[in-house]
Design a protein around this motif. Structure first.
Motif, short mmCIF file in Angstrom:
data_model
loop_
_atom_site.label_atom_id
_atom_site.label_comp_id
_atom_site.label_asym_id
_atom_site.label_seq_id
_atom_site.Cartn_x
_atom_site.Cartn_y
_atom_site.Cartn_z
N UNK A 160 0.83 -1.21 0.00
CA UNK A 160 0.00 0.00 0.00
C UNK A 160 0.86 1.26 0.00
N UNK A 161 1.90 1.29 0.84
CA UNK A 161 2.76 2.47 0.92
C UNK A 161 3.50 2.72 -0.39
N UNK A 162 3.99 1.65 -1.01
CA UNK A 162 4.77 1.79 -2.24
C UNK A 162 3.89 1.91 -3.47
N UNK A 163 2.64 1.45 -3.34
CA UNK A 163 1.69 1.45 -4.45
C UNK A 163 2.20 0.60 -5.62
N UNK A 164 2.84 -0.51 -5.29
CA UNK A 164 3.29 -1.48 -6.28
C UNK A 164 3.05 -2.88 -5.72
N UNK A 165 3.01 -3.90 -6.59
CA UNK A 165 2.85 -5.28 -6.09
C UNK A 165 4.08 -5.74 -5.32
N UNK A 166 3.85 -6.58 -4.32
CA UNK A 166 4.91 -7.28 -3.61
C UNK A 166 4.83 -8.76 -3.96
N UNK A 167 5.95 -9.33 -4.32
CA UNK A 167 5.99 -10.72 -4.75
C UNK A 167 6.68 -11.55 -3.66
N UNK A 168 5.92 -12.44 -3.01
CA UNK A 168 6.48 -13.30 -1.96
C UNK A 168 6.71 -14.70 -2.55
N UNK A 169 7.95 -15.18 -2.54
CA UNK A 169 8.24 -16.48 -3.14
C UNK A 169 7.83 -17.63 -2.23
N UNK A 170 7.76 -18.82 -2.81
CA UNK A 170 7.48 -20.01 -2.01
C UNK A 170 8.59 -20.26 -1.01
N UNK A 171 9.83 -20.06 -1.43
CA UNK A 171 10.98 -20.17 -0.54
C UNK A 171 11.38 -18.78 -0.10
N UNK A 172 11.12 -18.46 1.17
CA UNK A 172 11.38 -17.10 1.65
C UNK A 172 12.81 -16.90 2.14
N UNK A 173 13.57 -17.97 2.30
CA UNK A 173 14.98 -17.83 2.69
C UNK A 173 15.82 -17.68 1.43
N UNK A 174 15.61 -16.59 0.73
CA UNK A 174 16.21 -16.40 -0.59
C UNK A 174 17.71 -16.15 -0.51
N UNK A 175 18.19 -15.58 0.57
CA UNK A 175 19.62 -15.35 0.70
C UNK A 175 20.38 -16.67 0.67
N UNK A 176 19.94 -17.63 1.46
CA UNK A 176 20.57 -18.95 1.46
C UNK A 176 20.39 -19.64 0.11
#
Length: 211
Positions: A160-176
């Protein structure tokens, strides 16, 4: 979105020096070719939820915060600046200290919890807007990862603040996962980065819904 928050934007093989107090960092190296990124750092992200739990005893665990924030229609004018160890990008002020404002007799713990979650999103918004200014572009969407992305209220408020979509992946530990991808490319598990795209999947997309 972990203990702190770190936003990185791929800027390719040539480093760019930020004019807005962001960091220029090495993102990775594939086949000897460097890839750089602009990076913004928030010192206190998910750590503010730990503070609610360990110091204020307002919650038993982080998962409770989503329902508590959604139990009130708004923050009732309560805002939290979690500068417990100063402020990171784009301010870089080690002498800033935290504060909570807007308290009235009607404020309750749900408003404080909501303000804490909102404070994470406000700080990330600072980073995005600064990065857009540096790169002279607008983000079409934001890819998120880390433990705090499990909080649907936080993700929706951020969108809402950014007024753009947020994409959440199935694997949220993306750094690893990224480190594993680089190792796999180096050892021949995958032949090129294009193969990696087929392994990625999206769990949910949050669309801006604020008037």
């Amino acid at each position: 979105y972990g203990t702190g928050c770190f936003l990185l934007m791929n800027i390719g093989e040539n480093p760019i020096i930020s004019k807005s107090n962001l960091l220029t960092t090495m993102a990775c190296s594939i086949d000897g070719k460097p890839c750089y990124a602009l990076e913004g750092s928030v010192f206190i992200g998910g750590a503010v939820i730990q503070w609610l739990r360990d110091e204020l005893n307002l919650i038993q665990n982080a998962a409770e915060t989503e329902a508590m924030a959604e139990s009130v229609p708004d923050n009732n004018g309560v805002y939290l600046v979690p500068a417990f160890s100063g402020l990171g990008a784009p301010h870089w002020d080690p002498y800033s200290r935290g504060m909570m404002i807007g308290l009235t007799r009607n404020a309750n713990k749900n408003h404080i919890v909501r303000a804490a979650l909102e404070s994470i999103a406000y700080q990330v918004t600072d980073l995005v807007k600064t990065m857009e200014q540096d790169a002279n572009l607008c983000f079409p969407h934001l890819k998120v990862d880390g433990g705090a992305t499990a909080n649907n209220f936080l993700m929706q408020f951020q969108s809402d603040l950014l007024n753009i979509p947020l994409v959440r992946p199935t694997t949220t530990e993306t750094t690893a996962l990224g480190a594993a991808f680089l190792a796999g490319l180096a050892t021949g598990v995958w032949q090129n980065p294009d193969e990696l795209k087929a392994t990625m999947s999206t769990e949910r997309i949050f669309l801006p819904a604020m008037a």
